[in-house]
Structure formats: C-alpha cells, structure tokens
Design an enzyme around this catalytic site. Structure first.
Site, PDB file in Angstrom:
ATOM      1  N   GLU A  32      48.038  26.368  35.792  1.00 35.54           N
ATOM      2  CA  GLU A  32      48.012  27.188  37.002  1.00 35.54           C
ATOM      3  C   GLU A  32      47.103  26.648  38.107  1.00 35.54           C
ATOM      4  O   GLU A  32      46.127  27.290  38.494  1.00 35.54           O
ATOM      5  CB  GLU A  32      47.598  28.616  36.656  1.00 35.54           C
ATOM      6  CG  GLU A  32      46.340  28.756  35.816  1.00 35.54           C
ATOM      7  CD  GLU A  32      46.002  30.236  35.561  1.00 35.54           C
ATOM      8  OE1 GLU A  32      45.883  30.981  36.550  1.00 35.54           O
ATOM      9  OE2 GLU A  32      45.859  30.624  34.390  1.00 35.54           O
ATOM     10  N   HIS A  69      44.163  28.300  30.462  1.00 35.62           N
ATOM     11  CA  HIS A  69      43.475  29.092  29.429  1.00 35.62           C
ATOM     12  C   HIS A  69      44.477  29.323  28.317  1.00 35.62           C
ATOM     13  O   HIS A  69      45.698  29.195  28.526  1.00 35.62           O
ATOM     14  CB  HIS A  69      42.936  30.421  30.000  1.00 35.62           C
ATOM     15  CG  HIS A  69      43.977  31.262  30.703  1.00 35.62           C
ATOM     16  ND1 HIS A  69      44.881  32.051  30.032  1.00 35.62           N
ATOM     17  CD2 HIS A  69      44.266  31.414  32.020  1.00 35.62           C
ATOM     18  CE1 HIS A  69      45.662  32.668  30.913  1.00 35.62           C
ATOM     19  NE2 HIS A  69      45.320  32.290  32.134  1.00 35.62           N
ATOM     20  N   ASP A  76      50.954  37.213  40.857  1.00 28.68           N
ATOM     21  CA  ASP A  76      50.522  36.801  39.516  1.00 28.68           C
ATOM     22  C   ASP A  76      50.759  37.998  38.624  1.00 28.68           C
ATOM     23  O   ASP A  76      50.034  38.998  38.703  1.00 28.68           O
ATOM     24  CB  ASP A  76      49.037  36.413  39.557  1.00 28.68           C
ATOM     25  CG  ASP A  76      48.530  35.852  38.224  1.00 28.68           C
ATOM     26  OD1 ASP A  76      49.222  36.030  37.197  1.00 28.68           O
ATOM     27  OD2 ASP A  76      47.437  35.243  38.217  1.00 28.68           O
ATOM     28  N   TYR A  98      43.402  27.464  47.984  1.00 27.16           N
ATOM     29  CA  TYR A  98      43.116  28.697  48.731  1.00 27.16           C
ATOM     30  C   TYR A  98      42.268  28.333  49.936  1.00 27.16           C
ATOM     31  O   TYR A  98      41.145  27.844  49.772  1.00 27.16           O
ATOM     32  CB  TYR A  98      42.369  29.693  47.836  1.00 27.16           C
ATOM     33  CG  TYR A  98      42.999  29.808  46.449  1.00 27.16           C
ATOM     34  CD1 TYR A  98      44.044  30.689  46.216  1.00 27.16           C
ATOM     35  CD2 TYR A  98      42.573  28.977  45.393  1.00 27.16           C
ATOM     36  CE1 TYR A  98      44.645  30.760  44.959  1.00 27.16           C
ATOM     37  CE2 TYR A  98      43.161  29.040  44.142  1.00 27.16           C
ATOM     38  CZ  TYR A  98      44.196  29.930  43.930  1.00 27.16           C
ATOM     39  OH  TYR A  98      44.790  29.988  42.698  1.00 27.16           O
ATOM     40  N   ARG A 156      49.221  29.602  44.423  1.00 25.87           N
ATOM     41  CA  ARG A 156      49.031  29.273  42.996  1.00 25.87           C
ATOM     42  C   ARG A 156      50.417  29.236  42.366  1.00 25.87           C
ATOM     43  O   ARG A 156      51.282  30.041  42.727  1.00 25.87           O
ATOM     44  CB  ARG A 156      48.138  30.303  42.280  1.00 25.87           C
ATOM     45  CG  ARG A 156      47.956  30.005  40.788  1.00 25.87           C
ATOM     46  CD  ARG A 156      46.792  30.761  40.138  1.00 25.87           C
ATOM     47  NE  ARG A 156      46.922  32.198  40.142  1.00 25.87           N
ATOM     48  CZ  ARG A 156      46.279  33.031  40.948  1.00 25.87           C
ATOM     49  NH1 ARG A 156      45.435  32.559  41.847  1.00 25.87           N
ATOM     50  NH2 ARG A 156      46.463  34.329  40.879  1.00 25.87           N
ATOM     51  N   GLU A 159      51.881  29.125  38.462  1.00 23.76           N
ATOM     52  CA  GLU A 159      51.413  29.253  37.075  1.00 23.76           C
ATOM     53  C   GLU A 159      52.579  29.371  36.108  1.00 23.76           C
ATOM     54  O   GLU A 159      53.433  30.253  36.257  1.00 23.76           O
ATOM     55  CB  GLU A 159      50.528  30.510  36.942  1.00 23.76           C
ATOM     56  CG  GLU A 159      50.086  30.765  35.505  1.00 23.76           C
ATOM     57  CD  GLU A 159      49.091  31.917  35.384  1.00 23.76           C
ATOM     58  OE1 GLU A 159      49.152  32.854  36.208  1.00 23.76           O
ATOM     59  OE2 GLU A 159      48.266  31.877  34.455  1.00 23.76           O
ATOM     60  N   HIS A 211      38.902  27.518  40.492  1.00 24.10           N
ATOM     61  CA  HIS A 211      39.077  27.956  39.094  1.00 24.10           C
ATOM     62  C   HIS A 211      39.637  26.812  38.261  1.00 24.10           C
ATOM     63  O   HIS A 211      39.997  25.755  38.790  1.00 24.10           O
ATOM     64  CB  HIS A 211      39.959  29.214  39.011  1.00 24.10           C
ATOM     65  CG  HIS A 211      41.358  29.053  39.549  1.00 24.10           C
ATOM     66  ND1 HIS A 211      42.357  28.440  38.848  1.00 24.10           N
ATOM     67  CD2 HIS A 211      41.915  29.449  40.737  1.00 24.10           C
ATOM     68  CE1 HIS A 211      43.485  28.483  39.564  1.00 24.10           C
ATOM     69  NE2 HIS A 211      43.236  29.077  40.718  1.00 24.10           N
ATOM     70  N   HIS A 239      41.161  37.605  42.416  1.00 26.54           N
ATOM     71  CA  HIS A 239      41.523  38.753  41.564  1.00 26.54           C
ATOM     72  C   HIS A 239      41.919  39.964  42.411  1.00 26.54           C
ATOM     73  O   HIS A 239      41.573  41.093  42.092  1.00 26.54           O
ATOM     74  CB  HIS A 239      40.371  39.108  40.615  1.00 26.54           C
ATOM     75  CG  HIS A 239      40.119  38.051  39.587  1.00 26.54           C
ATOM     76  ND1 HIS A 239      38.936  37.938  38.892  1.00 26.54           N
ATOM     77  CD2 HIS A 239      40.904  37.047  39.133  1.00 26.54           C
ATOM     78  CE1 HIS A 239      39.004  36.909  38.064  1.00 26.54           C
ATOM     79  NE2 HIS A 239      40.184  36.342  38.190  1.00 26.54           N
ATOM     80  N   ASP A 272      41.120  65.826  29.053  1.00 29.14           N
ATOM     81  CA  ASP A 272      41.867  65.552  27.831  1.00 29.14           C
ATOM     82  C   ASP A 272      42.966  64.511  28.037  1.00 29.14           C
ATOM     83  O   ASP A 272      43.916  64.427  27.279  1.00 29.14           O
ATOM     84  CB  ASP A 272      42.454  66.854  27.277  1.00 29.14           C
ATOM     85  CG  ASP A 272      43.332  67.550  28.317  1.00 29.14           C
ATOM     86  OD1 ASP A 272      43.357  67.083  29.484  1.00 29.14           O
ATOM     87  OD2 ASP A 272      43.978  68.542  27.977  1.00 29.14           O
ATOM     88  N   ASP A 313      52.156  35.205  31.495  1.00 29.33           N
ATOM     89  CA  ASP A 313      51.230  35.059  32.618  1.00 29.33           C
ATOM     90  C   ASP A 313      51.839  34.071  33.604  1.00 29.33           C
ATOM     91  O   ASP A 313      51.809  32.862  33.364  1.00 29.33           O
ATOM     92  CB  ASP A 313      49.876  34.563  32.081  1.00 29.33           C
ATOM     93  CG  ASP A 313      48.798  34.502  33.159  1.00 29.33           C
ATOM     94  OD1 ASP A 313      49.046  34.969  34.282  1.00 29.33           O
ATOM     95  OD2 ASP A 313      47.698  33.982  32.855  1.00 29.33           O
ATOM     96  N   HIS A 324      43.886  36.084  28.459  1.00 24.05           N
ATOM     97  CA  HIS A 324      42.920  35.006  28.222  1.00 24.05           C
ATOM     98  C   HIS A 324      42.658  35.060  26.724  1.00 24.05           C
ATOM     99  O   HIS A 324      41.803  35.799  26.252  1.00 24.05           O
ATOM    100  CB  HIS A 324      41.650  35.212  29.046  1.00 24.05           C
ATOM    101  CG  HIS A 324      41.909  35.154  30.519  1.00 24.05           C
ATOM    102  ND1 HIS A 324      41.046  35.634  31.464  1.00 24.05           N
ATOM    103  CD2 HIS A 324      42.971  34.643  31.221  1.00 24.05           C
ATOM    104  CE1 HIS A 324      41.563  35.443  32.675  1.00 24.05           C
ATOM    105  NE2 HIS A 324      42.725  34.840  32.544  1.00 24.05           N
TER     106      HIS A 324
END
Ligand code: GLY
Ligand code: MN
Ligand code: MN
Length: 426
Positions: A369, A339, A245, A373, A390, A392, A335, A228, A22, A256, A346
């Site tokens: 961003e 976006h 991130d 890597y 990165r 961003e 990448h 990710h 529940d 973001d 996104h």
C-alpha cells in the site's frame, strides 16, 4: 501445546462492551480465541491441558449455560454440551465453574500459558487461581513455576494461513473489490462521503460480511492527506480525487483495500502524474514479494520508485541516495508499505526475527500500500496541492512469488476511467 512444551493454556474470548445503558457495541470474539475454537459467543474461555502424549491433550471450553429465558431475549446459546458436540472440544463446562476447575487443573503443571497484562480483570483472576494452589502447598500441590505468553506461539501460527483461511480471505477480498467498484460507479460531484460509505457497507453486508474490517476511510480532496480520516461527512467536489480505504470482514478475516479515483471520472494531468507514480511504486513492491525475500523488501522497492518520482517532479531535491538516506521523502510518504493481514487488519505476527526482517514464506498474507500525500506548502507547485493517493492490495505469498487477491478492483487510470464512464452512460 506440544510447541509450548507442556502445561495449561488459558485463552479467554473478548468481553462485551457497553455503549450506553443497556446497549452494547456489536460483539466480536477475540481473534486468538476464535482462531483456536471457531466459537463466537461472549463469556467463554478455552483451556488446553497438555498431556504426556499428543493424544492425551485436552481442550476444555467454558461457556454460558443454556437459559430458556435469556435465549428468548438475546438469542441462541450452544451451552456446554451443545458446544462440545458442535465444535469438538474434549469437554465443556459452564463458565461459572472456571475457578473451581482451574484449582484442579493447575497443580503440578510446569507452566501456565496466559497473555498477562492485556486485561487487568483477567490478570487478577489468574493471580487468584495461582494463589489458591499455592495456599494448598502443604497438601503437596505445586503451582506452575512459569507463566508464559501464549500469544507468542499463536502469533507464529496465525502468520502462515492454511488453505481454509486463504479461501475465506479470497472471498472477503472479492466482496470488498465489488464494494470498491460500487463506490466508483456511485461517486459523483455533490454526493457526500457518507453516501459513498453507505454503498460500501451495503455491499459488505449483503454478501455476508459481519462487519467492515475497520472503519472505512472515504476521503475526498484534501481529506485524503489525513491518513486516518474517518469523518466521512464532506461533499465530493468536481476536480477532486476520492481516496477510499475499506474492506469487509468475513468469518473473522479481514480484507484491506485502497483505491483512489477522480470524483468527476477523469484524472487531471497532475493527479494522473502522482497516481501513476504510486501505481509504479506498487508494481515494484509487488515484484519484490516472493519466498526468500523479507518483509522490508517490498517497502524498499516502493521507496526507490517513489523517491525518484518525487525528485523528477521537483517535489524533492538531491540525489536518490541522498533522499533515501535523509528520509526527506517522509514529508510525502510517511507510512510503511506493508503489514500482515488476517483475522486482524493489522494482523498478529512478528515483523523481525532477531535483528533481521522476517523472511517471506508461502501462506503469509501482507498488504502492499504505497501512497503519496501532498499538503499545500510554498515550496510545492500548487497543481499538486491536496492530492492524496494510496493504492492498496492484499498479497498471498506463493511458492513462485505472490497472488494478489484484490485484483478485481480496477486500478489503472484507463480501467478506472472506463468503469466510471460506463456507470455514467457516456
Ligand atoms: N486500513 C488500514 C490500513 O490500511 O492499514
Ligand atoms: Mn493496510
Ligand atoms: Mn487499508
């Protein structure tokens, strides 16, 4: 409904999701539903009926009824009458009346606007409602001849933010920048990634963010090369970089932001080289954000800088043109640079108009961003192994160019090192 050219639109909110027995996952309303209504209770549907004139259009909310016992256990419900008054619908009904009301509202409408294919339960319910009208064709009732995707119209609306939306997004960004500053001040060798994550979540929540806008990535060392990575369970090591991130969601709007900084507070030479390359690429991309440019221009600008830097640092061989043509840079930058950003991290909105990338217009919000890597490999100098960077930021397209709404989170090497020095009292 005027844009849509008439008919009836039906926009349900998101279902609640059981986590176990529940217990439920934290509830978040559907972004389209929330965008149109501001109403955040579960078990609700918005129906919009177009009229012959704009003034005849009607918005009808279907929602849970007031229920003293359920409200004692689960909390306040507006109920139809309360919701109508508070949110300004023309009328409101209890959710249990939806099927009966659809049988009255659907006949003789040119189109039903509904996002078919997103939820099997709703698809079946809509088929049932249409078949009910078709079953009464001998009484002269006609079911809508067209079913169209209401999200296509809504996507275009959501793509360009108004002043109220931008004000919320600026505040979400401000809170999120402070969370990144908090993380920079807190991070140190021996601390765990999840401890840093806790600092971020604390800062989001204590300033009113309902949720993180997505699961924070807190990636030390080699983990930064997993795009990710959300394990967030490793200790931070002296000499490693930490890539974070993370952004908060405020009043249904996402921030973001990514920052990368040294766990020790000081960048090594090779870390600084890669970091400044990514920062230069980001600056080039930001310069490309302005009305008249298109969605791909910032990406192309970032790519040129990154690819040239990879050649200069002997990560890649060949001319700039050859590297761009062969896409050999994808080994280190796999990448895209941007976006759309809004209610969803996104966000909704097409990226192309026909064959062409979408033109940028004031009020659009996009991320910038770029990253780099570098996984261990025989043909890569060892000093670069496991460096993942990165950077961003979130950009609002303005009349003149763009406004970066996330500048408060430090990103030059000098500013990051100064902040971390200050936090450590030396
Ligand atoms: N945090 C997800 C992204 O940067 O796209
Ligand atoms: Mn992003
Ligand atoms: Mn991000």
């Amino acid at each position: 409904m005027r844009l849509a050219g008439g008919g009836v639109a039906l926009i349900p909110t998101a279902p609640e999701q059981a986590r176990n027995r529940d217990t439920h996952y934290p509830y978040r309303a559907d972004s389209y539903f929330q965008y149109l209504t501001g109403f955040t209770e579960p078990e609700a549907v918005l129906v919009i009926v177009a009229g012959k004139a704009d003034s005849e259009a009607q918005s009808i909310l279907f929602c849970r009824e007031k229920n003293a016992e359920r409200e004692t256990w689960d909390g306040f419900r507006h109920g139809p009458e309360g919701a109508r008054e508070a949110f300004g619908f023309e009328s409101a009904n209890v959710i249990g009346d939806l099927d009966a009301r659809l049988a009255e509202l659907l006949p003789d409408q040119p189109a039903l606007w509904f996002s078919i294919g997103h939820d099997a339960g709703w698809d079946a319910r809509i088929a049932g409602a249409l078949n009910k009208v078709r079953g009464e064709s001998r009484t002269g009732k006609r079911a809508p001849a067209m079913i169209r995707d209401v999200r296509a119209e809504l996507d275009a609306m959501r793509l360009v933010k108004d002043a109220t939306e931008l004000a919320i997004m600026r505040r979400a960004s401000e809170i999120s920048c402070n969370a990144h500053i908090r993380a920079m001040r807190f991070a140190a060798p021996g601390r765990f990634e999840y401890e840093v994550e806790a600092e971020l979540l604390h800062e989001f929540r204590r300033h009113g963010c309902e949720f993180p806008a997505y699961t924070p990535i807190v990636a030390g060392g080699a983990n930064a090369c997993i795009l990710h990575y959300v394990g967030n369970d490793q200790p931070l090591l002296d000499g490693d970089l930490l890539l974070i991130d993370a952004g908060g969601e405020l009043s249904g709007y996402a921030s973001d932001i990514t920052r990368t900084f040294p766990v020790s507070g000081r960048f090594s030479g090779p870390q600084a080289d890669i970091y400044d390359l990514v920062l230069d690429a980001q600056a080039a991309a930001i310069r490309a954000v302005r009305p008249g440019a298109n969605f791909a221009d910032p990406h192309d600008a970032a790519l040129k800088v990154l690819a040239q830097g990879m050649i200069d640092m002997k990560l890649l061989t060949g001319s700039l043109d050859a590297v761009l043509e062969s896409e050999s840079y994808k080994r280190f930058y796999m990448h895209r640079t941007s976006h759309w950003l809004g209610k969803d991290v996104h966000d909704a909105g097409e990226y192309k108009e026909g064959e062409h990338w979408a033109p940028l217009v004031p009020g659009m919000v996009l991320t910038i961003e770029p990253g780099c890597y570098i996984r261990p490999a025989e043909d890569v100098r060892e000093v670069f192994w496991n460096i993942g960077v990165r950077i961003e930021d979130d950009a609002v397209v303005t009349k003149e160019g763009c406004e970066i709404i996330t500048v408060a989170a430090p990103k030059t090497i000098a500013d990051i090192e100064a902040l971390m020095r200050d936090a450590r009292g030396r």
